[in-house]
Each structure stands twice: as structure tokens, then as C-alpha cells.
Design a protein around this motif. Sequence first.
Motif, PDB file in Angstrom:
ATOM      1  N   PRO A   1      44.913  45.971  41.372  1.00 39.83           N
ATOM      2  CA  PRO A   1      44.136  46.205  43.054  1.00 39.83           C
ATOM      3  C   PRO A   1      44.657  47.368  44.210  1.00 39.83           C
ATOM      4  CG  PRO A   1      46.496  46.306  41.368  1.00 39.83           C
ATOM      5  CD  PRO A   1      45.608  46.642  41.066  1.00 39.83           C
ATOM      6  N   ARG A   2      44.380  48.015  43.396  1.00 38.08           N
ATOM      7  CA  ARG A   2      44.684  49.147  44.913  1.00 38.08           C
ATOM      8  C   ARG A   2      43.332  49.436  45.094  1.00 38.08           C
ATOM      9  NH1 ARG A   2      49.552  49.362  43.018  1.00 38.08           N
ATOM     10  NH2 ARG A   2      50.709  49.693  44.243  1.00 38.08           N
ATOM     11  N   LEU A   3      41.977  49.452  43.487  1.00 36.67           N
ATOM     12  CA  LEU A   3      40.195  49.478  43.834  1.00 36.67           C
ATOM     13  C   LEU A   3      40.688  48.200  44.988  1.00 36.67           C
ATOM     14  CD1 LEU A   3      39.675  50.944  40.510  1.00 36.67           C
ATOM     15  CD2 LEU A   3      39.609  51.760  42.214  1.00 36.67           C
ATOM     16  N   LEU A   4      41.087  47.383  44.720  1.00 42.02           N
ATOM     17  CA  LEU A   4      40.465  45.737  44.929  1.00 42.02           C
ATOM     18  C   LEU A   4      40.618  46.090  46.142  1.00 42.02           C
ATOM     19  CD1 LEU A   4      41.536  43.256  42.975  1.00 42.02           C
ATOM     20  CD2 LEU A   4      39.092  44.628  42.870  1.00 42.02           C
ATOM     21  N   ASP A   5      41.704  46.446  47.018  1.00 39.71           N
ATOM     22  CA  ASP A   5      41.732  46.371  48.023  1.00 39.71           C
ATOM     23  C   ASP A   5      41.356  47.149  49.447  1.00 39.71           C
ATOM     24  OD1 ASP A   5      44.493  45.205  48.539  1.00 39.71           O
ATOM     25  OD2 ASP A   5      45.291  46.480  48.099  1.00 39.71           O
ATOM     26  N   ARG A   6      40.427  48.758  48.317  1.00 38.52           N
ATOM     27  CA  ARG A   6      39.726  48.991  48.826  1.00 38.52           C
ATOM     28  C   ARG A   6      38.184  48.898  48.919  1.00 38.52           C
ATOM     29  NH1 ARG A   6      44.490  51.648  47.687  1.00 38.52           N
ATOM     30  NH2 ARG A   6      45.546  53.474  48.956  1.00 38.52           N
ATOM     31  N   GLY A   7      37.528  47.929  48.311  1.00 37.46           N
ATOM     32  CA  GLY A   7      36.929  47.796  48.013  1.00 37.46           C
ATOM     33  C   GLY A   7      36.099  49.022  47.286  1.00 37.46           C
TER      34      GLY A   7
ATOM     35  N   SER B   1      35.017  50.271  43.162  1.00 33.16           N
ATOM     36  CA  SER B   1      35.212  49.935  41.348  1.00 33.16           C
ATOM     37  C   SER B   1      35.350  51.315  40.266  1.00 33.16           C
ATOM     38  CB  SER B   1      33.800  48.904  40.856  1.00 33.16           C
ATOM     39  OG  SER B   1      33.322  48.664  40.104  1.00 33.16           O
ATOM     40  N   GLY B   2      36.210  50.789  39.195  1.00 36.26           N
ATOM     41  CA  GLY B   2      36.300  51.070  38.682  1.00 36.26           C
ATOM     42  C   GLY B   2      35.493  51.526  36.753  1.00 36.26           C
ATOM     43  N   ALA B   3      35.750  52.273  36.618  1.00 37.31           N
ATOM     44  CA  ALA B   3      34.861  52.158  34.600  1.00 37.31           C
ATOM     45  C   ALA B   3      36.395  52.250  34.266  1.00 37.31           C
ATOM     46  CB  ALA B   3      33.944  53.307  34.638  1.00 37.31           C
ATOM     47  N   PHE B   4      36.728  51.432  33.014  1.00 27.51           N
ATOM     48  CA  PHE B   4      37.788  51.306  32.247  1.00 27.51           C
ATOM     49  C   PHE B   4      36.845  51.381  30.742  1.00 27.51           C
ATOM     50  CE2 PHE B   4      38.897  49.497  36.129  1.00 27.51           C
ATOM     51  CZ  PHE B   4      39.596  49.914  36.833  1.00 27.51           C
TER      52      PHE B   4
ATOM     53  N   ASP C   1      42.057  39.287  27.585  1.00 22.24           N
ATOM     54  CA  ASP C   1      41.748  38.694  28.746  1.00 22.24           C
ATOM     55  C   ASP C   1      42.042  39.494  30.196  1.00 22.24           C
ATOM     56  OD1 ASP C   1      41.971  35.981  27.449  1.00 22.24           O
ATOM     57  OD2 ASP C   1      43.952  35.620  27.187  1.00 22.24           O
ATOM     58  N   GLN C   2      42.895  40.571  29.963  1.00 23.19           N
ATOM     59  CA  GLN C   2      42.673  41.266  31.214  1.00 23.19           C
ATOM     60  C   GLN C   2      41.496  41.810  31.589  1.00 23.19           C
ATOM     61  OE1 GLN C   2      46.664  43.339  30.251  1.00 23.19           O
ATOM     62  NE2 GLN C   2      47.432  42.373  32.037  1.00 23.19           N
ATOM     63  N   LEU C   3      41.383  41.852  30.295  1.00 22.27           N
ATOM     64  CA  LEU C   3      39.610  43.096  30.335  1.00 22.27           C
ATOM     65  C   LEU C   3      38.807  41.634  31.645  1.00 22.27           C
ATOM     66  CD1 LEU C   3      39.819  45.009  27.452  1.00 22.27           C
ATOM     67  CD2 LEU C   3      39.559  46.292  29.310  1.00 22.27           C
ATOM     68  N   ARG C   4      38.880  40.633  30.682  1.00 24.52           N
ATOM     69  CA  ARG C   4      37.886  40.329  31.121  1.00 24.52           C
ATOM     70  C   ARG C   4      37.773  39.646  32.305  1.00 24.52           C
ATOM     71  NH1 ARG C   4      37.763  36.615  25.876  1.00 24.52           N
ATOM     72  NH2 ARG C   4      36.557  37.238  24.423  1.00 24.52           N
TER      73      ARG C   4
ATOM     74  N   LEU D   1      36.350  40.720  37.977  1.00 22.02           N
ATOM     75  CA  LEU D   1      36.150  40.991  39.351  1.00 22.02           C
ATOM     76  C   LEU D   1      35.596  42.255  39.809  1.00 22.02           C
ATOM     77  CD1 LEU D   1      40.079  41.013  39.348  1.00 22.02           C
ATOM     78  CD2 LEU D   1      38.736  39.666  41.124  1.00 22.02           C
ATOM     79  N   GLY D   2      34.435  42.241  38.872  1.00 16.42           N
ATOM     80  CA  GLY D   2      33.546  43.249  39.139  1.00 16.42           C
ATOM     81  C   GLY D   2      33.573  45.331  38.520  1.00 16.42           C
TER      82      GLY D   2
END
Length: 339
Positions: A81-87, A89-92, A206-209, A214-215
Motif C-alpha cells: 500500500p505504501r508503494l502504491l500511495d507513492r506511485g 513499484s517494487g521487486a519481490f 494469490d497475494q503474489l498474483r 498492481l505493477g
Amino acid sequence: MLTIVMYHYVRDMPNTPWPAIRGLLTHDFEGQLDYIGRHYTVISLDQLLAATYDDGPPLPGNACLLTFDDGLRDHHDVVLPRLLDRGMSGAFFPIADAVENGVVMIVHRVHHILASGVEMGALFHELLELIDAWRDAYELPSTADLLAACIPGAVRYDDARTIQFKRLLQQALPRQAAWAIAGELFRRHVSADEAGFAEELYLSIDQLRTMASLGMGIGGHGVRHDWMEHLSRHGQREKMLRSREFLSRIHGAMPEAWLMNYPYGSYDARTVALAREIPGCRLAVTTRPGLIADFSKPYELPRLDTNDLPRQGDAPPCAWTLAVREAMERGGETSREVA
Ligand SMILES: [Zn+2]
């Protein structure tokens, strides 16, 4: 110049059942994201992979890739949510058997055993007792030889006894014995329900999908978080191929281009040669501290630990200031996971 930042646990430790787990507090994470947003251009994993092709779009100036290791549930609940708030992306980097088979990795067993509140001296004594008790069954070397392989060198985060405890389980003991002994200590001090614990600790498929939709980027981080250097050539190849297969189960198809994140940052010359041959494996990251000026060593990209960057304030990026330079001089182990 590209900066890659590495994160593991991101959560409010004092408000969890495991306050002694060593991670980054949510507030500090937010402060760091704001800092990074002011001084860098955060790129997605897809952007980074595209830039490795000759005709691919170049990276923006002062590019920064945020990487989150081990597929922890924190990454969905706190980070996303904190990445999305700031526009951003991250790599997991989830671990296949943690997500799909409910296995708690040795590295995380050790973290939680150490965070269980049992005093270090007592834990160490139990560990040595188990080694003695199971020496014949697992054909283990003498305790003196095992300890000699675990002499603390330059590490950044732990006291000597804790380092020995971690190294015995994470490296020095033969793997089968390490899984069994870490499993026994985990049952005694953490949980008798490993699968239930894994479900709480790790992301689900499912969370990973959802995160991918979401980018967010997803990359390979092995099947059981093994040290590449300790595996045969065949073993290394199999771990990378199975990492790729796991990505295909998240995305629904084999990835055309993907990034390998070596567990514990462990790799050797064989790993680099093999990674080149694995279909679609364009890049790999280590835990060696440093910045990236070009892709001349695509399978040995260094990263900074979150601890190397400010968590607040507006001073310009200090990537080459004292902390990082010292870390580089000491060589190698930057990650709390590794230490
Ligand atoms: Zn890891």
C-alpha cells in the motif's frame, strides 16, 4: 548510475508477537520511501529488465530499484500500500517452497528461535546438545571442527555467539542435519505448527498474483533458500530452473525476462556461467554493497541494505559516504540475513 536497495522484514515489531525480530519499522520505511522519492527515480523490475536489451529504453538518471527478499507477508500488508500511495513499484522475491509447501526456511527458523526470548547461552547449549545427540545419525564432524568453520569475522550486526549460532545452522552443518536441528529448536521455542506459521509469515500465491497485477515485479529467490556456493553445478542449475518455473506458476506463463536473487547473496563463478544459460535470466543480484554504473557484470549486481540509506531528512544521497564505503572495505556481508 543505478542503486538497488534491499529490504527484508518491514513491520512494527513492537506490535507483533515477535518484537525481537530485527526489521525496518513501518514509520522508518515511509521516511525512507519519501527520501528516495526526493532523490531518485524509482524504476520497476520490468523497466530494469527492458534496459538490458540493446534496443531497450535507457534507465532514467539516478534510477533506484527497491527489492524485497523472501516473500514475507509484510510485503503485501505493509509495503504494497505504501508503494502504491507513492506511485512506486517494487521487486519481490518469494521462495518457492515457503509459498507453495508451507516450509519455514532455516534462515527464518533461526530468526524466530533467536527472537523467542530464550537466552542465547541456553540456546547455544541446546544446539550443541542436539549436534551431539544426532552426530551418528547424520555423520556430523566433531563440534570443534564445526565451530572452527564458524569463527566470526567482520560482520555488521551481531555478537560473536549469535553469529556462531546462525552460521552453524545456516552454513556449517550438513543441510539435512541443519534442517532437522533447526526444525527441533523451532518446534521447541517457536511453533509446533510449521505450516500454519508459514501461512502467517509468507505471501500466498494469490497475494503474489495480486501484487503482480498492481505493477509489482516478481523475481527468483530459490526453492529452499540454499547457499548456491554449497551446491553442485547440477544443484545450482536446478535451483535456478525451478525458480523460473515458480515464476511461471505466478504469472501463468514462463517469464520472457527475469531476475535471479541469490539466497544469502551466495554465488560463485559456476553460478554466473550457469545464469547466462538459463532461459530469460537477464540479471542477478547479490548482497555485496555497491552501486551499478553499467551492466558489464549482469549476474553480480550489488545492492545497498536499507540500513545504508537515511530514513528521514533531506540531505543528498549518501551512498558513497562513510557507511557504505566502510561496508565495502569490510567486504561482503551487508545483509542482516547473511550475518
Ligand atoms: Zn533471502
